[in-house]
Write a protein that holds these residues in place. Structure first.
Motif, PDB file in Angstrom:
ATOM      1  N   GLY A 197      -4.495   3.135  -1.234  1.00 47.45           N
ATOM      2  CA  GLY A 197      -3.172   3.375  -0.678  1.00 47.45           C
ATOM      3  C   GLY A 197      -2.866   2.548   0.549  1.00 47.45           C
ATOM      4  N   LEU A 198      -2.154   3.152   1.475  1.00 47.98           N
ATOM      5  CA  LEU A 198      -1.617   2.461   2.642  1.00 47.98           C
ATOM      6  C   LEU A 198      -2.715   1.840   3.499  1.00 47.98           C
ATOM      7  CD1 LEU A 198       0.861   1.807   4.430  1.00 47.98           C
ATOM      8  CD2 LEU A 198       0.546   4.045   5.498  1.00 47.98           C
ATOM      9  N   ARG A 199      -3.676   2.632   3.914  1.00 46.13           N
ATOM     10  CA  ARG A 199      -4.708   2.137   4.823  1.00 46.13           C
ATOM     11  C   ARG A 199      -5.548   1.028   4.198  1.00 46.13           C
ATOM     12  NH1 ARG A 199      -7.866   7.345   6.769  1.00 46.13           N
ATOM     13  NH2 ARG A 199      -7.780   7.690   4.518  1.00 46.13           N
ATOM     14  N   ALA A 206       0.457   7.875  -5.760  1.00 48.15           N
ATOM     15  CA  ALA A 206      -0.842   8.569  -5.774  1.00 48.15           C
ATOM     16  C   ALA A 206      -1.915   7.746  -6.467  1.00 48.15           C
ATOM     17  CB  ALA A 206      -0.699   9.938  -6.439  1.00 48.15           C
ATOM     18  N   LYS A 207      -1.969   6.468  -6.151  1.00 48.44           N
ATOM     19  CA  LYS A 207      -2.965   5.589  -6.742  1.00 48.44           C
ATOM     20  C   LYS A 207      -4.241   5.584  -5.912  1.00 48.44           C
ATOM     21  CE  LYS A 207      -0.278   4.587 -10.102  1.00 48.44           C
ATOM     22  NZ  LYS A 207      -0.565   5.115 -11.456  1.00 48.44           N
ATOM     23  N   ARG A 240       1.899   1.997  -3.484  1.00 45.01           N
ATOM     24  CA  ARG A 240       0.772   2.523  -4.258  1.00 45.01           C
ATOM     25  C   ARG A 240       0.475   3.978  -3.883  1.00 45.01           C
ATOM     26  NH1 ARG A 240      -0.322   0.817  -8.782  1.00 45.01           N
ATOM     27  NH2 ARG A 240       1.947   0.913  -8.639  1.00 45.01           N
ATOM     28  N   GLN A 241       0.557   4.298  -2.586  1.00 44.24           N
ATOM     29  CA  GLN A 241       0.252   5.656  -2.140  1.00 44.24           C
ATOM     30  C   GLN A 241       1.313   6.628  -2.603  1.00 44.24           C
ATOM     31  OE1 GLN A 241      -1.630   5.916   1.585  1.00 44.24           O
ATOM     32  NE2 GLN A 241      -0.913   7.966   2.062  1.00 44.24           N
ATOM     33  N   GLY A 273       0.809  -1.217   0.000  1.00 46.05           N
ATOM     34  CA  GLY A 273       0.000   0.000   0.000  1.00 46.05           C
ATOM     35  C   GLY A 273       0.839   1.263   0.000  1.00 46.05           C
ATOM     36  N   THR A 300      -3.442  -1.399  -9.482  1.00 44.85           N
ATOM     37  CA  THR A 300      -3.840  -1.248  -8.083  1.00 44.85           C
ATOM     38  C   THR A 300      -4.824  -2.336  -7.680  1.00 44.85           C
ATOM     39  OG1 THR A 300      -3.501   1.142  -8.193  1.00 44.85           O
ATOM     40  CG2 THR A 300      -4.874   0.307  -6.394  1.00 44.85           C
TER      41      THR A 300
END
Length: 218
Positions: free
Chosen positions: A31-33, A27-28, A23-24, A20, A97
């Motif tokens: 993301g992380l969460r 800026a996809k 990906r974050q 994540g 993603t």
């Protein structure tokens, strides 16, 4: 036993968080969460699937398939993954993603089942594909960009010719939304630029074409 299961959930969340984070940083859409939650949830579903029904198993006429709940995670990820896929101006985005979320769910299931080495190995491979192969692709093939022009219809061939002269590969091409008042239309292009192309110079060259009123590069 309980401590081991708690460690599985935490490890699944941490490994999902690594994917994540990548990906974050790009800026996809997810993301992380999101990836942490997918990893934690998948691990918990796997734990429930394997150990959640031990109290009823001794009863007569009770038979359970420990893979059934885990199997539903794979199907359920299809809905979550579809939410990250968007169609913008007839161009599909977010497939990578969505695949990353699918892999994160698989990692969570693997960790939840106690196969730590496989889960860690899968995470490393996923990060290699997302990061190293992305750079390798940009170096060998080029980087994808979206160009959106507002221009006179007669200027469309001139734009395509200018891109061809710059040896820029074009993909999806669409002409939409012709305005009767201004006489302008929108030209949407998917292109692949090599590293040698200087975007600022390309922008100036395209804007100099007669009939081109505006250009957005993404």
């Amino acid at each position: 036993m309980v401590i081991d299961l708690l460690m599985r959930i935490a490890l699944a969340g941490a490994l999902g968080g690594l994917i994540g984070l990548e990906r974050q940083l790009r800026a996809k859409e997810a993301g992380l969460r999101t990836h942490i939650l997918v990893g934690i949830g998948s691990a918990m579903f796997m734990i429930v699937s394997k150990y959640g029904f031990t109290d009823v198993l001794p009863l007569e006429h009770i038979e359970l398939d420990p893979s059934r709940i885990a199997a539903q995670v794979v199907s359920g990820m299809g809905f979550l993954g579809a939410g990250t896929i968007m169609i913008q101006r007839q161009v599909v985005r977010g497939l990578t993603t969505a695949a990353g979320l699918w892999v994160t769910a698989a990692i969570g299931l693997v960790i939840g089942s106690g196969l730590y080495e496989i889960g860690i190995y899968g995470t490393l491979l996923a990060l290699i594909v997302l990061e190293l192969f992305s750079r390798l692709s940009r170096y060998l093939i080029g980087q994808h960009h979206s160009l959106l022009f507002r221009l006179k219809p007669k200027s469309v061939p001139l734009v395509l010719l200018a891109l061809q002269k710059e040896r820029i590969r074009t993909g999806q091409v669409s002409v939409i939304n012709r305005d009767d008042e201004s006489g302008l239309c929108e030209l949407s292009l998917e292109v692949t630029m090599s590293r040698r192309v200087i975007q600022s110079h390309l922008y100036e060259a395209l804007m100099e074409i007669k009939g081109v009123h505006s250009l957005e590069m993404h």
